[in-house]
Design a protein around this motif. Structure first.
Motif, PDB file in Angstrom:
ATOM      1  N   THR A  81       1.160  -1.462   0.334  1.00  0.00           N
ATOM      2  CA  THR A  81       0.118  -0.439   0.155  1.00  0.00           C
ATOM      3  C   THR A  81       0.517   1.334   0.043  1.00  0.00           C
ATOM      4  O   THR A  81       0.388   2.373  -0.310  1.00  0.00           O
ATOM      5  N   VAL A 112       2.304   2.746   3.001  1.00  0.00           N
ATOM      6  CA  VAL A 112       2.376   3.357   3.978  1.00  0.00           C
ATOM      7  C   VAL A 112       3.425   3.274   4.896  1.00  0.00           C
ATOM      8  O   VAL A 112       3.697   1.391   4.400  1.00  0.00           O
ATOM      9  N   THR A 126       1.624   3.010  10.033  1.00  0.00           N
ATOM     10  CA  THR A 126       0.435   3.013   9.694  1.00  0.00           C
ATOM     11  C   THR A 126      -0.849   1.788   9.722  1.00  0.00           C
ATOM     12  O   THR A 126      -1.844   2.298  10.234  1.00  0.00           O
ATOM     13  N   VAL A 128      -5.170   8.573  10.268  1.00  0.00           N
ATOM     14  CA  VAL A 128      -5.200   7.746   8.960  1.00  0.00           C
ATOM     15  C   VAL A 128      -5.967   8.726   8.667  1.00  0.00           C
ATOM     16  O   VAL A 128      -7.075   8.087   8.339  1.00  0.00           O
ATOM     17  N   LYS A 129      -5.681   9.362   7.036  1.00  0.00           N
ATOM     18  CA  LYS A 129      -6.852   9.959   6.043  1.00  0.00           C
ATOM     19  C   LYS A 129      -7.705   7.996   6.045  1.00  0.00           C
ATOM     20  O   LYS A 129      -7.034   7.395   5.371  1.00  0.00           O
ATOM     21  N   ILE A 136      -6.885   6.380   2.821  1.00  0.00           N
ATOM     22  CA  ILE A 136      -5.719   5.414   3.335  1.00  0.00           C
ATOM     23  C   ILE A 136      -6.089   4.061   4.141  1.00  0.00           C
ATOM     24  O   ILE A 136      -5.535   3.246   3.669  1.00  0.00           O
ATOM     25  N   ASN A 154      -7.658   1.432   1.910  1.00  0.00           N
ATOM     26  CA  ASN A 154      -7.256   0.573   1.173  1.00  0.00           C
ATOM     27  C   ASN A 154      -6.510  -0.151   1.835  1.00  0.00           C
ATOM     28  O   ASN A 154      -6.703  -1.334   1.805  1.00  0.00           O
TER      29      ASN A 154
END
Length: 364
Positions: free
Chosen positions: A11, A13, A17, A30-31, A34, A37
């Motif tokens: 991913t 990251v 994360t 965390v957005k 993201i 995903n």
């Protein structure tokens, strides 16, 4: 086996994360895109969390201990344990269940054994609703008492509202015009026992259900006639007591301590050519399928909330362990509604289930 590092590489990251997302701690950190995903990638790769590694990080094992006295031998144990298991599973916990047969030495040993498995907390279940002295070695772990109350008032507990059971059953009979209502309680040799040891002359639930019966009679301006109250067990003398009640008091309604005792009423009615649900009305307690649905006509009964007590108790215990609210986890399809989780000594208002043993308002 897929690791967090592989998910991070896939991913793009960091491993930290991925850890935040997969441990449900990503909100505000965390957005959302993201996080979504990461979760999708973990699912696609077949990622399975390592509970041992998680317990080392968090000092939590996600294991709950379920201690029972003799409840595992009763016909209602399955519903109580099922409710606890369903709630535990929905929250990512596992339930370890042990039965002590009312042996205090064995109980102490089993609690210590569960502690060696680093359980996060305990559910302590009673065979029947009563005040209990909880084992001291449950401390310092959080504990919820199921189907009983802590005599010392220290532990959180949940139990049926027993007085309300007798109240609602009697009120149902008054609502269809019954004016001579009998109460058939527990008694004789059927006394509360644990491992063969007699604890009291009467079940606490029987005392409270009879009190509810008397309360609603007074509210309705009806005399509570002592000749319309009998306490029986499950033998020939019990049948004779109910026969005497029939012939002496001529009741038109019966509140029974449990569904099994309603059988005496059905038998006496048949012997006297009286029709259940037409000439007399009967309400039981338990919603025991073998009895309530086998009797003809089917028995109107108050459901005892064993599943609900197990489910609520587990939600309450996990909320204590994790220091967070779990009101959004409460199921909506239970027979009886669950109390609020902020209650320390919760009582469930049990649901009366109408079938065919109560006269309909129009007499048909």
């Amino acid at each position: 086996m897929t690791t967090m590092k592989e998910i991070a590489e896939r991913t793009g990251v960091s491993v930290s994360t991925v850890s935040l997302v997969l441990n449900g701690r990503d909100a505000g950190r965390v957005k959302p895109g993201i996080a979504a995903n990461v979760r999708k990638t973990a699912k696609d790769l077949g990622y399975i969390p390592n509970p041992l590694a998680r317990s080392l990080r968090t000092s939590k094992t996600k294991i709950l201990g379920f201690i029972s006295d003799e409840i595992a031998t009763t016909p209602y144990a399955g519903r109580l344990i099922l409710g606890a298991q369903d709630a535990a599973r929905s929250l990512g916990y596992m339930l370890f269940t042990v039965n002590t047969n009312g042996d205090q030495d064995l109980e102490h040993h089993e609690i210590e054994t569960l502690k060696r498995y680093d359980v996060d907390g305990f559910l302590y279940a009673c065979m029947f609703d009563r005040p209990v002295d909880l084992p001291g070695n449950l401390d310092p772990l959080p504990t919820v008492l199921l189907d009983g109350t802590d005599r010392m008032g220290r532990a959180v507990s949940i139990a049926p509202d027993e007085r309300r059971i007798g109240y609602d059953a009697t009120r149902r009979l008054i609502s269809v015009g019954c004016r001579s209502i009998a109460y058939i309680g527990a008694g004789g040799e059927d006394r509360p026992r644990i491992n063969g040891r007699i604890l009291a002359d009467r079940y606490p639930a029987d005392v409270l259900r009879e009190r509810g019966y008397q309360d609603v009679l007074r509210e309705a301006g009806m005399k509570a006639d002592p000749d319309l109250v009998v306490h029986v067990d499950y033998n020939h003398s019990a049948l004779e007591s109910v026969e005497t009640l029939f012939d002496g008091g001529h009741p038109d309604g019966f509140v029974c301590f449990n569904d099994a005792r309603a059988w005496y009423v059905y038998l006496c009615a048949a012997q006297r050519n009286l029709r259940i649900g037409r000439d007399i009305s009967v309400v039981g307690v338990d919603n025991h399928r073998l009895v309530a649905e086998t009797l003809s006509p089917q028995l109107t009964t108050v459901d005892l909330p064993h599943y609900e007590m197990g489910y609520w108790g587990t939600l309450k215990l996990v909320s204590m362990i994790e220091h967070r609210g779990l009101d959004d986890m409460r199921p909506t399809d239970t027979v009886s509604p669950l109390p609020d989780l902020d209650a320390a000594n919760a009582m469930i208002h049990c649901t009366l289930i109408d079938k065919s043993s109560v006269v309909s308002p129009d007499g048909r």
